[in-house]
Design a protein around this motif. Structure first.
Motif, PDB file in Angstrom:
ATOM      1  N   LEU A  26       4.651  -0.703 -12.456  1.00 47.43           N
ATOM      2  CA  LEU A  26       5.046  -0.460 -10.999  1.00 47.43           C
ATOM      3  C   LEU A  26       3.987  -0.960 -10.051  1.00 47.43           C
ATOM      4  O   LEU A  26       4.151  -1.492  -8.890  1.00 47.43           O
ATOM      5  N   SER A  27       2.759  -0.593 -10.212  1.00 48.56           N
ATOM      6  CA  SER A  27       1.524  -0.793  -9.553  1.00 48.56           C
ATOM      7  C   SER A  27       1.373  -2.550  -9.561  1.00 48.56           C
ATOM      8  O   SER A  27       1.147  -3.118  -8.451  1.00 48.56           O
ATOM      9  N   ALA A  28       1.636  -3.127 -10.754  1.00 49.42           N
ATOM     10  CA  ALA A  28       1.467  -4.869 -10.825  1.00 49.42           C
ATOM     11  C   ALA A  28       2.326  -5.175  -9.752  1.00 49.42           C
ATOM     12  O   ALA A  28       2.391  -6.253  -9.090  1.00 49.42           O
ATOM     13  N   PHE A  29       3.732  -4.626  -9.976  1.00 47.95           N
ATOM     14  CA  PHE A  29       5.012  -5.196  -8.973  1.00 47.95           C
ATOM     15  C   PHE A  29       4.654  -4.959  -7.540  1.00 47.95           C
ATOM     16  O   PHE A  29       4.659  -6.116  -6.686  1.00 47.95           O
ATOM     17  N   ALA A  30       3.971  -4.037  -7.017  1.00 52.20           N
ATOM     18  CA  ALA A  30       3.768  -3.561  -5.761  1.00 52.20           C
ATOM     19  C   ALA A  30       2.723  -4.687  -5.389  1.00 52.20           C
ATOM     20  O   ALA A  30       2.764  -5.189  -4.151  1.00 52.20           O
ATOM     21  N   ILE A  31       1.656  -4.794  -5.856  1.00 49.68           N
ATOM     22  CA  ILE A  31       0.493  -5.673  -5.860  1.00 49.68           C
ATOM     23  C   ILE A  31       1.001  -7.207  -5.572  1.00 49.68           C
ATOM     24  O   ILE A  31       0.584  -7.938  -4.460  1.00 49.68           O
ATOM     25  N   LEU A  53       4.792   9.536  -9.909  1.00 49.50           N
ATOM     26  CA  LEU A  53       4.705   9.685 -11.191  1.00 49.50           C
ATOM     27  C   LEU A  53       4.360  10.685 -11.843  1.00 49.50           C
ATOM     28  O   LEU A  53       5.040  11.438 -12.945  1.00 49.50           O
ATOM     29  N   PRO A  54       3.275  11.427 -11.595  1.00 53.41           N
ATOM     30  CA  PRO A  54       2.914  12.591 -12.233  1.00 53.41           C
ATOM     31  C   PRO A  54       3.720  13.701 -12.306  1.00 53.41           C
ATOM     32  O   PRO A  54       3.788  14.869 -12.917  1.00 53.41           O
ATOM     33  N   ALA A  55       4.797  13.901 -11.127  1.00 57.08           N
ATOM     34  CA  ALA A  55       5.722  14.887 -10.878  1.00 57.08           C
ATOM     35  C   ALA A  55       6.858  14.505 -11.786  1.00 57.08           C
ATOM     36  O   ALA A  55       7.832  15.728 -11.746  1.00 57.08           O
ATOM     37  N   LEU A  70       0.665  -1.160   0.022  1.00 60.97           N
ATOM     38  CA  LEU A  70      -0.106  -0.099   0.101  1.00 60.97           C
ATOM     39  C   LEU A  70       0.792   1.374   0.030  1.00 60.97           C
ATOM     40  O   LEU A  70       0.583   2.142  -0.682  1.00 60.97           O
ATOM     41  N   LEU A  71       1.909   1.157   0.693  1.00 54.93           N
ATOM     42  CA  LEU A  71       2.983   2.482   0.772  1.00 54.93           C
ATOM     43  C   LEU A  71       3.475   2.533  -0.604  1.00 54.93           C
ATOM     44  O   LEU A  71       3.498   3.651  -1.172  1.00 54.93           O
ATOM     45  N   LEU A  72       4.007   1.385  -1.390  1.00 53.10           N
ATOM     46  CA  LEU A  72       4.399   1.700  -2.663  1.00 53.10           C
ATOM     47  C   LEU A  72       3.661   2.269  -3.518  1.00 53.10           C
ATOM     48  O   LEU A  72       3.821   2.886  -4.403  1.00 53.10           O
ATOM     49  N   LEU A  73       2.154   1.810  -3.668  1.00 54.79           N
ATOM     50  CA  LEU A  73       1.171   2.189  -4.458  1.00 54.79           C
ATOM     51  C   LEU A  73       1.160   3.598  -4.305  1.00 54.79           C
ATOM     52  O   LEU A  73       0.741   4.461  -5.354  1.00 54.79           O
ATOM     53  N   ALA A  74       0.898   4.067  -3.123  1.00 49.80           N
ATOM     54  CA  ALA A  74       0.808   5.550  -2.617  1.00 49.80           C
ATOM     55  C   ALA A  74       1.885   6.408  -3.492  1.00 49.80           C
ATOM     56  O   ALA A  74       1.889   7.403  -3.954  1.00 49.80           O
TER      57      ALA A  74
END
Length: 394
Positions: free
Chosen positions: A91-96, A63-65, A53-57
């Motif tokens: 990156l999201s798939a990796f975190a999950i 990324l947008p920055a 959850l921390l990584l997803l946040a």
């Protein structure tokens, strides 16, 4: 492929808890202590779920920055928004996947490796099917990338549900069974694996980044496609190494060093043989496979194919010896070997690429592996066996 390399390098993001769980859980599984096993499993899931959850946040805040126009310099056809989307999906798939993949460690610890392997095959098959479907239906690059990176985590999620809800309810993780004391216990074992994972992940996944700095996108793509095909050989190595880990731990705990020696020699020969046979098939069938895979006009050079097979063979040779060390938690020889490999293989790969082109990168890896990693595997194995023999006599 750059994003994929970054995620592969970041496999240490679980702080070694996955490997710590496998080591501790193997002992609990051997004694059928399900209460302790459930506490270990619950604690690992809660801890890694929090990390995910921390990584997803962080991913979707950072990324947008970022200035994605930097990557468009390699090609005017690249859209910064597309690059950001691809990075976010990968990156999201990796975190999950970080907490979901714990079920594989549990299955290995309880000598149910075949279940994990079946689900991994299913994940690979689903990935192929969904990618082809997204491409055939013209859903766009976003859907294709999403199919490529989320199909496998989806199958791992199904594995989790079936394993804990239907097959092993006594092991189902809960918040109530997680404890801070168990986290500390897992971290004591896992932190050594954590730092070792940093070394190995960086060392083994730097090739695409090297190429991205010294060549064009077409060359990076050619190398990435080729290594993806020949990474099939790593499957034989994984099938040997992971089941050996808990089995060796159980045998060493009982002082049965003779079994460990026989199993290590047998598995080394089996692993090298399987990789060698598979390598020959891939070398001779490489162009036929790529024509089926990518269409006509795509070829793989013989020297690059052979160099990748050699790389897999030396890894197959060392893997069973490292499995013995991992099961006993004796990692200092690996630290020395991988540190030297990480420091010297990268400049060697840059130099070898300038001399030999694409085949020079895996060939440089082979030279560095034989020089530093193979001695670490053999010396660490002998030290582990000496320690086990001494403990048995005591």
């Amino acid at each position: 492929m750059i994003v994929t390399s970054i995620t592969a390098m970041a496999m240490f993001a679980d702080l070694g808890l996955g490997n710590g769980l496998l080591t501790r859980l193997a002992a609990a599984a051997a004694t059928r202590d399900f209460a302790k096993a459930k506490s270990l499993i619950s604690t690992a899931y809660v801890a890694l779920g929090g990390i995910a959850l921390l990584l997803l946040a962080i991913i979707w805040l950072v990324l947008p920055a970022l200035d994605w126009t930097h990557f468009t310099r390699a090609s005017n056809d690249l859209d910064p928004g597309a690059i950001e989307l691809v990075a976010g999906l990968c990156l999201s798939a990796f975190a999950i996947t970080i907490p979901l993949s714990l079920v594989q460690r549990v299955q290995y610890a309880f000598q149910e490796a075949w279940k994990s392997n079946v689900w991994q095959v299913a994940g690979s098959a689903l990935t192929v099917l969904t990618v082809y479907a997204a491409a055939f239906l013209g859903l766009g690059y976003g859907a294709i990338i999403a199919a490529a990176v989320f199909s496998s985590p989806a199958v791992i999620l199904i594995n989790n549900v079936i394993y804990y809800a239907l097959e092993h309810r006594e092991l189902t993780p809960t918040f109530r069974d997680a404890s801070s004391g168990t986290v500390a216990s897992l971290l004591r074992v896992g932190l050594a694996f954590f730092f070792l994972s940093i070394l190995t992940s960086l060392s083994l996944n730097v090739d695409n980044l090297i190429l991205a700095n010294v060549s064009d996108l077409e060359t990076v793509s050619e190398f990435s496609v080729t290594t993806k095909l020949f990474s099939l050989l790593a499957l034989a190595i994984t099938l040997v190494a992971l089941p050996l880990w808990p089995a060796n731990g159980d045998a060493l705990a009982r002082g049965d060093t003779d079994w460990v020696r026989r199993a290590t020699k047998t598995m080394m020969l089996l692993s090298v043989g399987a990789v060698g046979i598979g390598g020959v098939i891939l070398v001779f069938g490489r162009d036929f496979i790529t024509s089926l895979w990518l269409g006509n006009g795509h070829t793989i050079s013989l020297t690059l194919a052979v160099s990748l097979v050699l790389w897999s063979i030396v890894m197959a040779f060392a893997s069973p010896y490292f499995s013995v060390q991992n099961s006993a938690g004796l990692l200092r020889y690996q630290f020395v070997g991988w540190t030297l490999f990480a420091l010297l293989s990268v400049p060697l790969k840059f130099m070898s690429y300038s001399l030999f082109g694409l085949p020079g990168i895996p060939l440089a890896g082979v030279v560095a592996y034989v020089t530093f990693i193979v001695p670490a595997a053999l010396l660490g194995y002998r030290a582990t066996m000496r320690r086990a023999a001494t403990s048995g006599r005591a």
